[in-house]
Design a protein around this motif. Structure first.
Motif, mmCIF file in Angstrom:
data_model
loop_
_atom_site.group_PDB
_atom_site.id
_atom_site.type_symbol
_atom_site.label_atom_id
_atom_site.label_comp_id
_atom_site.label_asym_id
_atom_site.label_seq_id
_atom_site.Cartn_x
_atom_site.Cartn_y
_atom_site.Cartn_z
ATOM 1 N N UNK A 156 -10.368 -7.624 -6.657
ATOM 2 C CA UNK A 156 -10.595 -7.295 -5.262
ATOM 3 C C UNK A 156 -9.666 -8.183 -4.446
ATOM 4 N N UNK A 157 -8.800 -7.551 -3.659
ATOM 5 C CA UNK A 157 -7.815 -8.277 -2.858
ATOM 6 C C UNK A 157 -8.376 -8.474 -1.460
ATOM 7 N N UNK A 158 -8.419 -9.726 -1.021
ATOM 8 C CA UNK A 158 -8.984 -10.058 0.288
ATOM 9 C C UNK A 158 -7.958 -9.835 1.395
ATOM 10 N N UNK A 159 -7.390 -8.651 1.415
ATOM 11 C CA UNK A 159 -6.394 -8.295 2.415
ATOM 12 C C UNK A 159 -6.479 -6.789 2.648
ATOM 13 N N UNK A 160 -5.943 -6.356 3.776
ATOM 14 C CA UNK A 160 -5.972 -4.942 4.103
ATOM 15 C C UNK A 160 -4.852 -4.152 3.474
ATOM 16 N N UNK A 161 -3.849 -4.847 2.936
ATOM 17 C CA UNK A 161 -2.753 -4.190 2.225
ATOM 18 C C UNK A 161 -2.258 -5.163 1.166
ATOM 19 N N UNK A 162 -1.374 -4.674 0.322
ATOM 20 C CA UNK A 162 -0.803 -5.519 -0.726
ATOM 21 C C UNK A 162 0.601 -5.024 -1.027
ATOM 22 N N UNK A 163 1.525 -5.905 -1.372
ATOM 23 C CA UNK A 163 2.833 -5.423 -1.834
ATOM 24 C C UNK A 163 2.815 -4.987 -3.293
ATOM 25 N N UNK A 164 1.669 -5.129 -3.944
ATOM 26 C CA UNK A 164 1.536 -4.756 -5.357
ATOM 27 C C UNK A 164 0.582 -3.566 -5.447
ATOM 28 N N UNK B 259 -19.512 -4.256 -2.787
ATOM 29 C CA UNK B 259 -19.548 -2.925 -3.388
ATOM 30 C C UNK B 259 -18.448 -2.778 -4.433
ATOM 31 N N UNK B 260 -17.257 -3.263 -4.105
ATOM 32 C CA UNK B 260 -16.152 -3.175 -5.063
ATOM 33 C C UNK B 260 -16.426 -4.050 -6.283
#
Length: 383
Positions: A293-301, A326-327
């Motif tokens: 789970x990435x704590x950001x609204x977007x990712x470069x990956x 949930x995730x």
């Protein structure tokens, strides 16, 4: 025919050390002359000198940056880059990623008439507020060689008009390091709990978002499993300044300072889930078959998002905790664990360093590295 080149390789942060160590090793083994510069972005020994020793990356030269003035640090980094290029007079400057080191050395190379090669080229978060995104785009504007980790990254470069003959999909060298160190996935049945890391200024410098982060860590400990949280120095300082650190006193939360690279990998491999704002951990988790789970609204990956093993859940609003939880429940269930464990790593096969060394040794690369001034005096137009 093959040739050897003089390559200047700058690095400034922990991820750059992890990823560039195998590249420098491969370049040297192929006969290239390599000078390595520590630009001084990280000064904590656990993030810099100790990690360099662990991974065998020995700088030829070290710079030091002013401690507390961001503007002075940024200016010194660019001045040092110009000094390094002038001092070593390389045939090519090779930098990786998106830290402030990258545009500093890209621009210094171009100013000195030296070609620049960008490793980990083409990553795009599509976030106009991201400083890293700006750094990537500066690198793309300057680079003679774009060494992309994946086809997705190469597609972003193509969409921006980068000529196809300058783009090479070589994988990500983090996989080289994992393979070289004998890192292996842990069987799903032996995994337990959650690894949390957070250090991005957008997450930890904002007291509101930091409080949401603390609440998420507690909720993960309550509802998902024991949490291991190696706290980045920046995050530790913000927790202390806001008084939020005490809220992480919980029987199912294990806090520490930065840990050694091998210890971090062991914690990641044995976790059922990583919750992070780190780019590198997204890649390492993919290799280990651990969902994220990435704590950001977007990712470069984007590869993990496309595969369904990574979920974006930023800290921008009060619904963040619900989205993360949930995730987390979905990814730590039997189906989520099986999916992540079964998918092949999209970031390469551990041969990135060898591919980069071979590319630079190829005589055909000469034309791509040439910075020839165009001549349209015969009346031809460039379109």
């Amino acid at each position: 025919m093959t040739r050897t080149r003089h390559v200047l390789v700058p690095f400034g942060t922990r991820p750059e050390v992890v990823k560039l160590a195998p590249v420098v090793r491969a370049l040297t083994a192929a006969g290239h002359r390599v000078d390595v510069v520590d630009t001084g972005q990280h000064t904590d020994p656990d993030l810099s000198t100790r990690l360099q020793e662990t991974l065998g990356l020995a700088p030829t030269w070290r710079f030091g940056l002013p401690a507390d003035d961001p503007a002075a640090r940024y200016g010194a980094l660019h001045a040092d880059a110009a000094r390094a290029v002038a001092r070593f007079r390389p045939d090519v400057v090779l930098a990786l990623g998106d830290t402030h080191t990258v545009p500093a050395y890209a621009l210094a190379a171009r100013g000195a008439g030296v070609p620049f090669a960008h490793l980990e080229a083409g990553l795009r978060s599509l976030n106009p507020r991201s400083v890293e995104e700006v750094n990537r785009r500066v690198a793309a504007a300057v680079a003679a060689l774009h060494l992309a980790p994946t086809r997705r990254a190469a597609a972003f470069l193509a969409a921006e008009g980068v000529p196809a003959e300058r783009v090479f999909v070589v994988g990500n060298p983090v996989v080289d390091t994992l393979v070289a160190r004998g890192v292996r996935p842990v069987p799903v049945a032996e995994r337990r709990g959650v690894l949390v890391t957070a250090h991005r200024p957008t997450n930890v410098d904002d007291p509101v978002r930091l409080k949401r982060l603390v609440g998420i860590v507690r909720a993960l400990a309550d509802d998902v499993g024991p949490v291991t949280f190696p706290v980045h120095p920046r995050t530790a300082a913000r927790l202390a300044a806001t008084g939020l650190g005490g809220e992480l006193d919980h029987p199912a939360i294990t806090l520490s300072g930065p840990v050694g690279y091998d210890s971090l990998l062991a914690a990641l491999a044995s976790a059922r889930l990583a919750v992070t704002d780190s780019g590198g951990i997204q890649e390492e988790a993919a290799f280990l078959g651990v969902p994220v789970v990435v704590l950001r609204g977007s990712t470069p990956r984007w590869e993990g998002v496309e595969a369904g093993t990574t979920t974006l859940a930023g800290l921008a609003d009060d619904s963040a905790a619900d989205a993360v939880l949930a995730a987390a429940v979905r990814h730590t269930g039997a189906e989520g664990q099986a999916r992540a464990a079964a998918l092949p790593c999209p970031y390469g096969d551990g041969t990135t360093g060898v591919r980069v060394a071979a590319l630079l040794a190829d005589e055909a690369t000469d034309a791509l590295l040439a910075l020839d001034e165009p001549d349209f005096t015969d009346g031809r137009l460039p379109w």
